[in-house]
Enzyme design. Structure first.
Site, short mmCIF file in Angstrom:
data_model
loop_
_atom_site.label_atom_id
_atom_site.label_comp_id
_atom_site.label_asym_id
_atom_site.label_seq_id
_atom_site.Cartn_x
_atom_site.Cartn_y
_atom_site.Cartn_z
N GLU A 115 0.98 -1.27 -0.08
CA GLU A 115 -0.11 -0.09 -0.08
C GLU A 115 0.86 1.22 0.03
O GLU A 115 1.87 1.21 0.40
CB GLU A 115 -1.00 -0.01 1.22
CG GLU A 115 -1.86 -0.88 1.14
CD GLU A 115 -2.87 -1.28 2.18
OE1 GLU A 115 -4.11 -1.53 1.95
OE2 GLU A 115 -2.70 -1.18 3.32
N CYS A 128 3.40 8.52 1.59
CA CYS A 128 4.16 7.48 2.46
C CYS A 128 4.06 6.40 1.69
O CYS A 128 3.26 5.59 1.07
CB CYS A 128 2.93 7.26 3.46
SG CYS A 128 3.43 6.03 4.70
N CYS A 135 6.61 -7.25 6.89
CA CYS A 135 7.83 -6.77 7.62
C CYS A 135 8.12 -7.98 8.50
O CYS A 135 7.46 -8.91 8.92
CB CYS A 135 7.42 -5.52 8.60
SG CYS A 135 8.84 -5.05 9.51
N CYS A 139 6.70 -5.54 15.91
CA CYS A 139 6.36 -4.70 16.71
C CYS A 139 4.75 -5.03 17.10
O CYS A 139 4.01 -5.11 16.17
CB CYS A 139 6.33 -3.17 16.14
SG CYS A 139 8.12 -2.85 15.57
N CYS A 142 1.56 -2.96 15.63
CA CYS A 142 1.71 -2.70 14.43
C CYS A 142 0.93 -3.74 13.56
O CYS A 142 1.27 -5.02 13.76
CB CYS A 142 3.07 -2.49 13.69
SG CYS A 142 3.45 -2.30 12.06
N SER A 227 11.89 6.22 8.06
CA SER A 227 11.65 5.81 9.43
C SER A 227 12.15 4.56 9.51
O SER A 227 11.88 3.52 8.63
CB SER A 227 9.84 6.07 9.69
OG SER A 227 9.73 5.53 10.93
N SER A 249 11.29 5.18 15.41
CA SER A 249 10.25 4.53 16.19
C SER A 249 10.66 4.56 17.47
O SER A 249 11.23 3.12 17.92
CB SER A 249 9.80 3.32 15.39
OG SER A 249 9.08 3.71 14.13
N PHE A 250 10.57 5.51 18.48
CA PHE A 250 11.22 5.36 19.68
C PHE A 250 10.25 4.50 20.67
O PHE A 250 10.34 3.52 21.06
CB PHE A 250 11.61 6.66 20.26
CG PHE A 250 12.74 6.39 21.09
CD1 PHE A 250 14.11 6.24 20.68
CD2 PHE A 250 12.65 6.82 22.55
CE1 PHE A 250 15.03 6.22 21.72
CE2 PHE A 250 13.61 6.88 23.52
CZ PHE A 250 14.96 6.57 22.83
N HIS A 251 9.17 5.27 20.79
CA HIS A 251 7.92 4.23 21.36
C HIS A 251 8.13 3.91 23.03
O HIS A 251 6.96 3.63 23.50
CB HIS A 251 7.46 3.24 20.74
CG HIS A 251 7.17 3.67 19.08
ND1 HIS A 251 6.60 4.67 18.70
CD2 HIS A 251 7.30 2.70 18.22
CE1 HIS A 251 6.10 4.62 17.55
NE2 HIS A 251 6.70 3.50 16.94
N CYS A 369 -1.27 5.25 9.62
CA CYS A 369 0.16 4.53 10.18
C CYS A 369 -0.17 3.24 10.89
O CYS A 369 -0.82 3.34 11.79
CB CYS A 369 1.00 5.32 10.94
SG CYS A 369 2.20 6.53 10.34
N1 SAH Z 1 9.06 0.01 9.76
C1 SAH Z 1 9.55 1.43 10.07
C2 SAH Z 1 8.64 2.36 9.20
C3 SAH Z 1 7.31 1.89 8.97
S1 SAH Z 1 5.85 2.13 10.35
C4 SAH Z 1 9.58 1.79 11.36
O1 SAH Z 1 8.82 1.17 12.23
O2 SAH Z 1 9.83 2.88 11.77
C5 SAH Z 1 5.65 3.98 10.48
C6 SAH Z 1 5.36 4.57 11.92
O3 SAH Z 1 4.00 4.04 12.20
C7 SAH Z 1 6.23 3.91 12.93
O4 SAH Z 1 6.88 4.84 13.87
C8 SAH Z 1 5.47 2.82 13.59
O5 SAH Z 1 5.96 2.44 14.95
C9 SAH Z 1 4.25 3.50 13.53
N2 SAH Z 1 3.07 2.48 13.66
C10 SAH Z 1 2.90 1.27 13.36
N3 SAH Z 1 1.70 0.69 13.85
C11 SAH Z 1 1.07 1.85 14.15
C12 SAH Z 1 -0.36 1.82 14.94
N4 SAH Z 1 -1.21 0.92 14.97
N5 SAH Z 1 -0.62 3.17 15.32
C13 SAH Z 1 0.13 4.12 15.17
N6 SAH Z 1 1.45 4.13 14.73
C14 SAH Z 1 1.99 2.93 14.37
FE1 SF4 Z 2 7.66 -3.51 10.76
FE2 SF4 Z 2 7.97 -0.86 11.35
FE3 SF4 Z 2 5.45 -2.36 11.79
FE4 SF4 Z 2 7.71 -2.50 13.39
S1 SF4 Z 2 6.34 -0.77 13.35
S2 SF4 Z 2 6.45 -4.10 12.35
S3 SF4 Z 2 9.50 -2.36 11.91
S4 SF4 Z 2 6.66 -1.85 9.92
#
Ligand code: SAH
Ligand code: SF4
Length: 395
Positions: A115, A128, A135, A139, A142, A227, A249-251, A369
């Site tokens: 997508e 984007c 992936c 995470c 995600c 990212s 992606s610190f979180h 996202c």
């Molecule tokens: N794999 C890379 C880039 C893709 S994700 C990464 O992890 O950085 C883009 C952003 O969306 C990342 O910061 C990810 O952590 C965040 N993200 C993933 N799932 C999400 C969700 N359900 N709600 C909000 N942000 C999310």
């Molecule tokens: Fe992959 Fe980024 Fe999703 Fe983590 S947040 S599973 S690295 S796409």
């Protein structure tokens, strides 16, 4: 998801089939394009000029047909059409959200889908783009991370996402009349779609170099943000070989919590990641690093977290992007309340950092996202079925 969850999931990695047809010129760097032309009989002496001409047709004018390249002789055009193709991925569906966000479901070779999302904003438009089908990382918040099928996109499939968005937006400018970045419909790129871009480094780098090339799509490196979840060994290379802006992606603010949310933390923990991030702006000559922070109710959203975050990133030129959790069916978390997000943002703002709260866009079409996951997967096909369709039966 427990603390013992694996860093990478049990995925089916689909190899790319070597295409037997004509060589696709899209996605080749200038050097590779030159080599391809020479090996097909273009005289060495002419090669540089031919590369420049073909490059402009493809990336500045959006032409997909050799016959339209009117500054090349008819015979040469026919030769090119014999050995080469100009191919971008196919748009299967396009959905437009109430807020103008466009989500494209894109089909790539082998029948897989990714997508791409276009987000129009005041004074700019951000695309984007995805770097992988699915992936390999896991995470826990995600949606993409639950997809069982993974393959790296080629450089052609990555830069191709920019080209198909330009097709849809009708934005192929006349030569010499490139619009200013501020007036472009597609002015910014974020590598925040499906996949971990730093696990597909070479293709992402080549695609971004094509996007930045001044005689083509011509986007400034400062308008491209990559990212990463924190693939530490590739961060310095990103600075040197791409030079774009970085988001991470610190979180979480403790290793204990980050191990659960972003399991790659078990390989490269917060301290190791911060060492790499401190060097980034100097190496890439870029401005601030964006720290992405997803707001999960009662998991990582306390005042103490906000204060720890400020302490951790001290000395790094930073902006903190707070992302309200985007829910998906079966997700194991809830979104923090608006009041909680505001209180968290306030602590960060008072410490002197920009702390924008990302407005979820395109929620009605699941374009936000972390919600991206291909239709193939949503249809819950069996692994065997997916493998069979990908031509891997029995493997
Ligand atoms: N794999 C890379 C880039 C893709 S994700 C990464 O992890 O950085 C883009 C952003 O969306 C990342 O910061 C990810 O952590 C965040 N993200 C993933 N799932 C999400 C969700 N359900 N709600 C909000 N942000 C999310
Ligand atoms: Fe992959 Fe980024 Fe999703 Fe983590 S947040 S599973 S690295 S796409």
């Amino acid at each position: 998801m427990t603390a013992t969850a694996p860093i990478t999931q049990d995925v089916l990695t689909i190899p790319r089939k070597l295409s037997e047809g004509p060589v696709n010129l899209v996605g080749l760097t200038r050097e590779r394009l030159r080599d391809a032309l020479v090996s097909a009989g273009t005289p060495e002496k002419q090669a540089k000029m031919r590369v420049a001409q073909i490059w402009q047709w493809i990336y500045q004018k959006g032409v997909r047909d050799f016959d339209a390249m009117t500054n090349l002789s008819k015979a040469y055009r026919a030769d090119l059409a014999e050995g080469f193709a100009i191919e971008v991925p196919e748009v299967v569906t396009r959905q437009i959200s109430d807020d103008g966000t466009r989500k494209y479901l894109v089909r790539i070779a082998g029948g897989h889908e990714v997508e791409t999302v276009y987000i129009p904003e005041e004074g700019r438009g951000t695309l984007c783009i995805s770097s992988q089908v699915g992936c390999t990382l896991t995470c826990s918040f995600c949606h993409t991370g639950t997809q069982k099928l993974v393959r790296n996109l080629t450089a052609a499939e990555i830069v191709g996402q920019i080209m198909i968005a330009r097709d849809d937006l009708g934005e192929w400018p006349e030569p010499g009349r490139n619009p200013k970045d501020e007036t472009r419909l597609l002015s910014n790129i974020v590598l925040m779609g499906m996949g971990e871009p730093l696990y597909n480094f070479d293709a992402v780098r080549d695609a971004m170099r094509i996007a930045m090339d001044g005689e083509g799509i011509s986007l400034s490196r400062r308008r491209i943000t990559l990212s990463t979840s924190g693939v530490v060994p590739e961060i310095a290379r990103t600075a040197k070989e791409i030079g774009c802006l970085l988001a991470v992606s610190f979180h979480a603010t403790t290793d204990e919590v980050r191990d659960k949310l972003v399991p790659i933390n078990k390989k490269w923990n917060i301290e190791t990641l911060l060492v790499a991030l401190r060097d980034y702006p100097r190496l890439s000559n870029s401005e601030r690093i964006t720290f992405e922070y997803v707001m999960l109710k009662d998991v990582n959203d306390s005042d103490a977290d906000a204060r720890r975050l400020i302490d951790l990133i001290k000395g790094i030129p930073a902006k903190i992007n707070l992302i309200p959790f985007n829910e998906w069916p079966g997700a194991p978390y809830d979104r923090s309340s608006n009041n909680r997000i505001r209180a968290f943002a306030d602590i960060i703002y008072k410490a002197g950092y920009a702390s924008p709260i990302r407005t979820p866009r395109g929620e009605d079409i699941m374009a936000a996202c972390g919600q991206l996951k291909s239709e193939t997967e949503r249809a819950r096909k069996s692994r065997a079925q997916i493998a069979a369709e990908a031509g891997l039966a029995g493997s």
